[in-house]
Enzyme design. Structure first.
Site, PDB file in Angstrom:
ATOM      1  N   LYS A 139       7.246  -1.734   1.359  1.00  0.00           N
ATOM      2  CA  LYS A 139       5.894  -2.114   0.946  1.00  0.00           C
ATOM      3  C   LYS A 139       5.234  -0.966   0.196  1.00  0.00           C
ATOM      4  O   LYS A 139       5.099   0.141   0.718  1.00  0.00           O
ATOM      5  CB  LYS A 139       5.062  -2.487   2.171  1.00  0.00           C
ATOM      6  CG  LYS A 139       5.508  -3.773   2.839  1.00  0.00           C
ATOM      7  CD  LYS A 139       4.716  -4.064   4.110  1.00  0.00           C
ATOM      8  CE  LYS A 139       3.338  -4.598   3.812  1.00  0.00           C
ATOM      9  NZ  LYS A 139       2.649  -5.028   5.070  1.00  0.00           N
ATOM     10  N   ILE A 140       4.825  -1.256  -1.024  1.00  0.00           N
ATOM     11  CA  ILE A 140       4.136  -0.296  -1.880  1.00  0.00           C
ATOM     12  C   ILE A 140       2.802  -0.914  -2.296  1.00  0.00           C
ATOM     13  O   ILE A 140       2.770  -2.048  -2.777  1.00  0.00           O
ATOM     14  CB  ILE A 140       4.967   0.052  -3.130  1.00  0.00           C
ATOM     15  CG1 ILE A 140       6.275   0.734  -2.722  1.00  0.00           C
ATOM     16  CG2 ILE A 140       4.176   0.937  -4.091  1.00  0.00           C
ATOM     17  CD1 ILE A 140       7.200   1.031  -3.891  1.00  0.00           C
TER      18      ILE A 140
END
Length: 368
Positions: A139-140
């Protein structure tokens, strides 16, 4: 398996659980949800991990070993969370083998790096290597600084869950970052079919912020618009997605084996008790999307969720734009809403990370 959840899956919606703990993994609960509730993926965040670790004696042995080895708290957090994600990936591996876009487990880069491109990319690489499972998603956040990190991670073959998206224009930038990463991966000779991504478009928080402003305005016209912004915003996001996957740039990548970056409806737990508790599921049913739900929402939909016949998302962009015209007419500055939501979102992510670190530090003291 709930007939309602099965119908949702049959409509082409992937159902992901927004929760993970070692207890879920080791007791077989996660495997049961996969088997009995059509759950085909898992998302996590630091708050989820903090709650699991604070309440879970199942972490004690690993914490004790890491303390004995002299590891600092940040490393202990890393080891505990990647262990859970790795094991969840293994449970979901059969789903992934049958449907490669699913069977996914997400883990988040350190939130304090949300404004640090290089730091985000380094964190993504470290997590991807440590989990070491093809069905992981890193997750960015979709901050301006996160966009180049998304491109670089995709270009290296790291599958990404882009999170914290509120703004349709930012979402377009996210899709561009994904396509650019795929183009770079293609030039480097990577197998594009092995790279996956979802774009997590947040829903309920939009209504929470807009409704607060509408109630402050207080007119009948304003109050009539409560609970309308989030779904309208998501429908505009889906229209933007359709434009991208209908374009020549995507066609060339698809021909090279690329996978679409599926829209994921995030923050789908209903915060206003006056609204139906399945609102952000029933009104966003469209094939080829993901809905990630906390268990409470999953159970509510299984019990009484009713999606309307057909698709309530595709072709609704004009109706959605009218909602925003009406919001502007009563005095809601939606651009400001989006800025507030992103700023608060990053701050909340950082606060939840600090909570996780503090929780792990407390457990380390107990095991020392």
């Amino acid at each position: 398996m709930s007939d309602r959840l099965q119908a949702l899956a049959d409509a082409g919606v992937s159902i992901w659980l927004d929760d993970l703990s070692r207890e879920r993994v080791e007791t077989g609960n996660l495997a049961e949800l996969v088997k009995d509730s059509s759950v085909t993926g898992v998302t996590t965040n630091p708050t989820i991990f903090a709650g699991a670790i604070a309440d879970g004696a199942r972490y004690d042995d690993q914490v004790r070993r890491l303390v004995a080895a002299g590891e600092p708290v940040e490393r202990v957090v890393f080891e505990l969370t990647t262990e859970d994600v790795r094991n969840a990936c293994d449970i979901l591996a059969p789903v992934h083998a049958e449907h490669p876009a699913d069977g996914r487990v997400s883990i988040e880069v350190e939130p304090a790096l949300a404004r640090d491109t290089e730091g985000t990319l380094a964190s993504a690489r470290a997590l991807w290597q440590a989990v070491d499972r093809p069905n992981a998603l890193i997750k960015i956040p979709a901050t301006v600084e996160g966009l180049p990190a998304i491109t670089a991670a995709i270009a290296e073959g790291i599958s990404v869950n882009v999170t914290l998206i509120f703004d349709v224009e930012r979402y377009r930038a996210v899709m561009d970052a994904y396509l650019t990463g795929l183009e770079q991966a293609r030039e480097a000779g990577l197998d594009l079919s092995r790279i996956h991504s979802v774009a997590s478009f947040f829903v309920s928080r939009v209504d929470s912020e807009v409704d607060k402003r509408l109630e402050a305005i207080g007119s009948d016209e304003a109050l009539a618009l409560r609970g309308r912004a989030a779904i309208a915003n998501a429908r505009l996001a889906y229209a933007a997605y359709q434009e991208v996957v209908g374009g020549e740039r995507w066609r060339l990548l698809a021909e090279a084996g690329a996978n679409p970056q599926r829209p994921l409806w995030a923050s789908t737990g209903v915060k206003n008790p006056d609204y139906p508790d399945t609102l952000y599921v029933t009104d966003l049913v469209v094939a080829g999307t993901v809905n990630t739900m906390p268990q409470k929402t999953l159970e509510a939909y299984a019990e009484h969720g009713e999606a309307a016949p057909g698709d309530l998302v595709t072709g609704r962009a004009d109706d959605a734009r009218q909602v925003f015209e009406r919001l502007a007419a009563v005095g809601v500055d939606f651009a400001d809403v989006l800025q507030v939501l992103e700023t608060e979102g990053v701050d909340k992510f950082v606060a939840s990370w600090d909570e996780l670190v503090a929780t792990v530090a407390e457990q380390m003291e107990k095991q020392a």
